[in-house]
Write a protein that holds these residues in place. Structure first.
Motif, PDB file in Angstrom:
ATOM      1  N   GLU A  43      10.796  -6.978  16.556  1.00 28.61           N
ATOM      2  CA  GLU A  43      11.275  -7.919  17.569  1.00 28.61           C
ATOM      3  C   GLU A  43      10.737  -7.539  18.945  1.00 28.61           C
ATOM      4  O   GLU A  43      10.346  -8.410  19.732  1.00 28.61           O
ATOM      5  CB  GLU A  43      12.810  -7.940  17.584  1.00 28.61           C
ATOM      6  CG  GLU A  43      13.423  -8.579  16.351  1.00 28.61           C
ATOM      7  CD  GLU A  43      14.944  -8.541  16.369  1.00 28.61           C
ATOM      8  OE1 GLU A  43      15.506  -7.970  17.342  1.00 28.61           O
ATOM      9  OE2 GLU A  43      15.567  -9.066  15.437  1.00 28.61           O
ATOM     10  N   TYR A  44      10.723  -6.237  19.227  1.00 36.09           N
ATOM     11  CA  TYR A  44      10.203  -5.790  20.521  1.00 36.09           C
ATOM     12  C   TYR A  44       8.729  -6.142  20.670  1.00 36.09           C
ATOM     13  O   TYR A  44       8.312  -6.675  21.712  1.00 36.09           O
ATOM     14  CB  TYR A  44      10.392  -4.274  20.670  1.00 36.09           C
ATOM     15  CG  TYR A  44       9.594  -3.696  21.824  1.00 36.09           C
ATOM     16  CD1 TYR A  44      10.083  -3.745  23.121  1.00 36.09           C
ATOM     17  CD2 TYR A  44       8.329  -3.139  21.607  1.00 36.09           C
ATOM     18  CE1 TYR A  44       9.340  -3.247  24.183  1.00 36.09           C
ATOM     19  CE2 TYR A  44       7.582  -2.639  22.656  1.00 36.09           C
ATOM     20  CZ  TYR A  44       8.088  -2.695  23.942  1.00 36.09           C
ATOM     21  OH  TYR A  44       7.345  -2.213  24.972  1.00 36.09           O
ATOM     22  N   PHE A  45       7.926  -5.842  19.651  1.00 40.87           N
ATOM     23  CA  PHE A  45       6.492  -6.106  19.746  1.00 40.87           C
ATOM     24  C   PHE A  45       6.208  -7.600  19.872  1.00 40.87           C
ATOM     25  O   PHE A  45       5.328  -8.012  20.637  1.00 40.87           O
ATOM     26  CB  PHE A  45       5.752  -5.522  18.539  1.00 40.87           C
ATOM     27  CG  PHE A  45       5.533  -4.040  18.621  1.00 40.87           C
ATOM     28  CD1 PHE A  45       4.770  -3.505  19.648  1.00 40.87           C
ATOM     29  CD2 PHE A  45       6.109  -3.180  17.691  1.00 40.87           C
ATOM     30  CE1 PHE A  45       4.568  -2.128  19.739  1.00 40.87           C
ATOM     31  CE2 PHE A  45       5.912  -1.820  17.770  1.00 40.87           C
ATOM     32  CZ  PHE A  45       5.137  -1.289  18.798  1.00 40.87           C
ATOM     33  N   ALA A  46       6.946  -8.438  19.124  1.00 46.79           N
ATOM     34  CA  ALA A  46       6.763  -9.889  19.242  1.00 46.79           C
ATOM     35  C   ALA A  46       7.143 -10.351  20.644  1.00 46.79           C
ATOM     36  O   ALA A  46       6.437 -11.170  21.260  1.00 46.79           O
ATOM     37  CB  ALA A  46       7.608 -10.616  18.193  1.00 46.79           C
ATOM     38  N   GLY A  47       8.251  -9.819  21.175  1.00 50.11           N
ATOM     39  CA  GLY A  47       8.673 -10.183  22.523  1.00 50.11           C
ATOM     40  C   GLY A  47       7.703  -9.688  23.575  1.00 50.11           C
ATOM     41  O   GLY A  47       7.389 -10.412  24.529  1.00 50.11           O
ATOM     42  N   THR A  60      13.572  -4.641  28.120  1.00 49.14           N
ATOM     43  CA  THR A  60      12.462  -3.680  28.070  1.00 49.14           C
ATOM     44  C   THR A  60      11.131  -4.373  27.804  1.00 49.14           C
ATOM     45  O   THR A  60      10.100  -3.981  28.365  1.00 49.14           O
ATOM     46  CB  THR A  60      12.720  -2.605  27.002  1.00 49.14           C
ATOM     47  OG1 THR A  60      13.040  -3.227  25.738  1.00 49.14           O
ATOM     48  CG2 THR A  60      13.875  -1.693  27.416  1.00 49.14           C
ATOM     49  N   ALA A  61      11.117  -5.408  26.964  1.00 51.09           N
ATOM     50  CA  ALA A  61       9.871  -6.146  26.714  1.00 51.09           C
ATOM     51  C   ALA A  61       9.387  -6.800  28.005  1.00 51.09           C
ATOM     52  O   ALA A  61       8.179  -6.789  28.308  1.00 51.09           O
ATOM     53  CB  ALA A  61      10.085  -7.193  25.628  1.00 51.09           C
ATOM     54  N   ASN A  62      10.308  -7.359  28.788  1.00 54.42           N
ATOM     55  CA  ASN A  62       9.942  -7.961  30.069  1.00 54.42           C
ATOM     56  C   ASN A  62       9.466  -6.905  31.059  1.00 54.42           C
ATOM     57  O   ASN A  62       8.473  -7.109  31.773  1.00 54.42           O
ATOM     58  CB  ASN A  62      11.132  -8.724  30.655  1.00 54.42           C
ATOM     59  CG  ASN A  62      11.177 -10.168  30.224  1.00 54.42           C
ATOM     60  OD1 ASN A  62      10.539 -11.029  30.825  1.00 54.42           O
ATOM     61  ND2 ASN A  62      11.913 -10.449  29.155  1.00 54.42           N
ATOM     62  N   ALA A  63      10.179  -5.783  31.125  1.00 51.96           N
ATOM     63  CA  ALA A  63       9.807  -4.727  32.071  1.00 51.96           C
ATOM     64  C   ALA A  63       8.409  -4.195  31.770  1.00 51.96           C
ATOM     65  O   ALA A  63       7.577  -4.045  32.678  1.00 51.96           O
ATOM     66  CB  ALA A  63      10.836  -3.597  32.017  1.00 51.96           C
ATOM     67  N   PHE A  92       6.560 -12.579  10.450  1.00 52.03           N
ATOM     68  CA  PHE A  92       5.731 -13.775  10.535  1.00 52.03           C
ATOM     69  C   PHE A  92       5.571 -14.204  11.991  1.00 52.03           C
ATOM     70  O   PHE A  92       4.477 -14.611  12.418  1.00 52.03           O
ATOM     71  CB  PHE A  92       6.349 -14.909   9.713  1.00 52.03           C
ATOM     72  CG  PHE A  92       5.512 -16.163   9.710  1.00 52.03           C
ATOM     73  CD1 PHE A  92       4.454 -16.302   8.825  1.00 52.03           C
ATOM     74  CD2 PHE A  92       5.764 -17.200  10.604  1.00 52.03           C
ATOM     75  CE1 PHE A  92       3.663 -17.445   8.822  1.00 52.03           C
ATOM     76  CE2 PHE A  92       4.989 -18.342  10.616  1.00 52.03           C
ATOM     77  CZ  PHE A  92       3.936 -18.464   9.720  1.00 52.03           C
ATOM     78  N   SER A  93       6.657 -14.098  12.775  1.00 51.20           N
ATOM     79  CA  SER A  93       6.587 -14.435  14.201  1.00 51.20           C
ATOM     80  C   SER A  93       5.571 -13.550  14.911  1.00 51.20           C
ATOM     81  O   SER A  93       4.763 -14.026  15.712  1.00 51.20           O
ATOM     82  CB  SER A  93       7.958 -14.270  14.853  1.00 51.20           C
ATOM     83  OG  SER A  93       8.913 -15.122  14.269  1.00 51.20           O
ATOM     84  N   LEU A  94       5.603 -12.238  14.616  1.00 51.66           N
ATOM     85  CA  LEU A  94       4.698 -11.293  15.253  1.00 51.66           C
ATOM     86  C   LEU A  94       3.244 -11.628  14.927  1.00 51.66           C
ATOM     87  O   LEU A  94       2.379 -11.680  15.819  1.00 51.66           O
ATOM     88  CB  LEU A  94       5.037  -9.870  14.803  1.00 51.66           C
ATOM     89  CG  LEU A  94       4.184  -8.726  15.364  1.00 51.66           C
ATOM     90  CD1 LEU A  94       4.232  -8.719  16.880  1.00 51.66           C
ATOM     91  CD2 LEU A  94       4.662  -7.400  14.809  1.00 51.66           C
ATOM     92  N   LEU A  95       2.960 -11.893  13.648  1.00 53.34           N
ATOM     93  CA  LEU A  95       1.598 -12.228  13.233  1.00 53.34           C
ATOM     94  C   LEU A  95       1.146 -13.547  13.858  1.00 53.34           C
ATOM     95  O   LEU A  95       0.005 -13.676  14.311  1.00 53.34           O
ATOM     96  CB  LEU A  95       1.515 -12.312  11.703  1.00 53.34           C
ATOM     97  CG  LEU A  95       1.603 -10.986  10.945  1.00 53.34           C
ATOM     98  CD1 LEU A  95       1.565 -11.241   9.436  1.00 53.34           C
ATOM     99  CD2 LEU A  95       0.449 -10.064  11.338  1.00 53.34           C
TER     100      LEU A  95
END
Length: 350
Positions: free
Chosen positions: A67-71, A227-230, A297-300
């Motif tokens: 989730e973090y990497f996708a975000g 953290t993803a935004n930062a 799937f979202s990340l890919l």
């Protein structure tokens, strides 16, 4: 994901410390960063963001890591889209290159503060109103449509908002180094530097409306959203100087982002159906038959969309000499405007 107040405090403190260091180490003394300096710090911040994502996967769970990497990918792509508008704003105000770092730094801090507020509001809404996913989904589908047909050629420095600001403030025509206000003949004036920062802050507010619903479509964890935004905003200043010339070549980035926003919008609507509580939809019962799109799937999908948009853009601009000529002319016009403004600043100081 259980995040204690202590972890939140440490994370926010470290984030603030990074920006304070950035200001005193790089921004306080006006200068134009070299390509080498920008490349090193861009690589550092991207590497730090990736390492943090691995840490989340190891410490918490790889579901949260995904989730973090996708975000992070989504927010980074949206942040690069921000750079297009930043470029237009600073060209419109003819900001001398040695002062652009300060403008960018303040703009990025404003963006992080605004997004922090939106994150808190979004978390509260999701916690108490499951139907908000329908709203977020519909909003993202609308924003995807607008993004697909948007134009980065409009100049925010000449928009209605800045016209209103100019009408109500006494503004100097020239820069006074990097000062935001200056006193002339006993009267206080604001400089174009302050107007540039106000314009970028206004742009940040608009982009936050895209950013926060998008990442909440990938995770419901406020800590991951923050953290993803930062990390997406860290290093954005260096990236501006590193890929400034490349920005003009990413002609399909807006369409790529539109695809990503539409995908996340659909994902949100499907999730809203899965947790439905609205009495006038399916009698208030969840629609468990609605598929849930897995995070892998979202990340890919997001990574592939960004890659395709980037490669297609580079191929397009390489084969379109007319586009290259227009970019060269636009660059010459921007440079001429900046040089003229620098000369006016020098005359004013003398």
């Amino acid at each position: 994901m259980n995040v204690t107040p202590l972890v939140w405090t440490i994370t926010i403190a470290v984030t603030i410390a990074f920006f304070v260091y950035e200001f005193f180490a790089h921004v306080r003394k006006p200068h134009e960063p070299t390509i080498g300096e920008s490349a090193r710090w861009s690589a550092f911040y991207i590497g730090l963001a990736l390492l943090f994502g691995v840490g989340i996967g190891v410490v918490a769970d790889w579901r949260y890591g995904g989730e973090y990497f996708a975000g992070y990918l989504t927010e980074k792509a949206l942040s690069i889209d921000n750079l297009f508008v930043f470029l237009i704003v600073m060209a419109g105000f003819a900001v001398p290159k040695i002062y652009q770092q300060k403008v960018l730094m303040i703009g990025i801090v404003i963006a992080l503060i605004l997004r922090g507020g939106f994150i808190a509001v979004g978390a509260a809404l999701i916690e108490n109103f499951s139907w908000i996913f329908y709203i977020f989904g519909a909003l993202l589908l609308f924003l995807a449509y607008r993004q697909a047909f948007s134009s980065h050629e409009s100049d925010p420095s000449k928009g209605r908002f800045m016209t209103f600001v100019r009408r109500h403030l006494a503004v100097t025509d020239e820069y006074h180094e990097d000062k935001l206000t200056v006193r002339k003949n006993g009267k206080r004036f604001v400089t174009p530097m302050l107007l540039t920062i106000v314009a970028i802050g206004f742009v940040d507010l608009i982009f936050a409306v895209d950013s926060i619903p998008a990442i909440y479509g990938l995770t419901e964890e406020a800590y991951i959203v923050f953290t993803a935004n930062a990390f997406a905003l860290m290093g954005l200043r260096q990236l501006f100087f590193l890929i400034g010339g490349l920005l003009e070549r990413l002609v399909y980035l807006a369409q790529g982002l539109a695809v990503i926003l539409a995908f996340i919008g659909v994902k949100l609507v499907l999730h809203a159906m899965h947790v439905n509580e609205l009495p006038f939809i399916n009698g208030g019962e969840p629609m468990l038959w609605a598929p849930e799109i897995p995070i892998w799937f979202s990340l890919l999908f997001i990574a592939a969309t960004i890659a395709v948009a980037t490669v297609a853009s580079l191929i397009k601009t390489r084969r379109d000499p007319g586009k290259a000529d227009r970019d060269e002319v636009r660059g010459e016009q921007v440079t001429a405007a900046k040089d003229a403004d620098t000369e006016r600043s020098g005359e004013s100081r003398r």
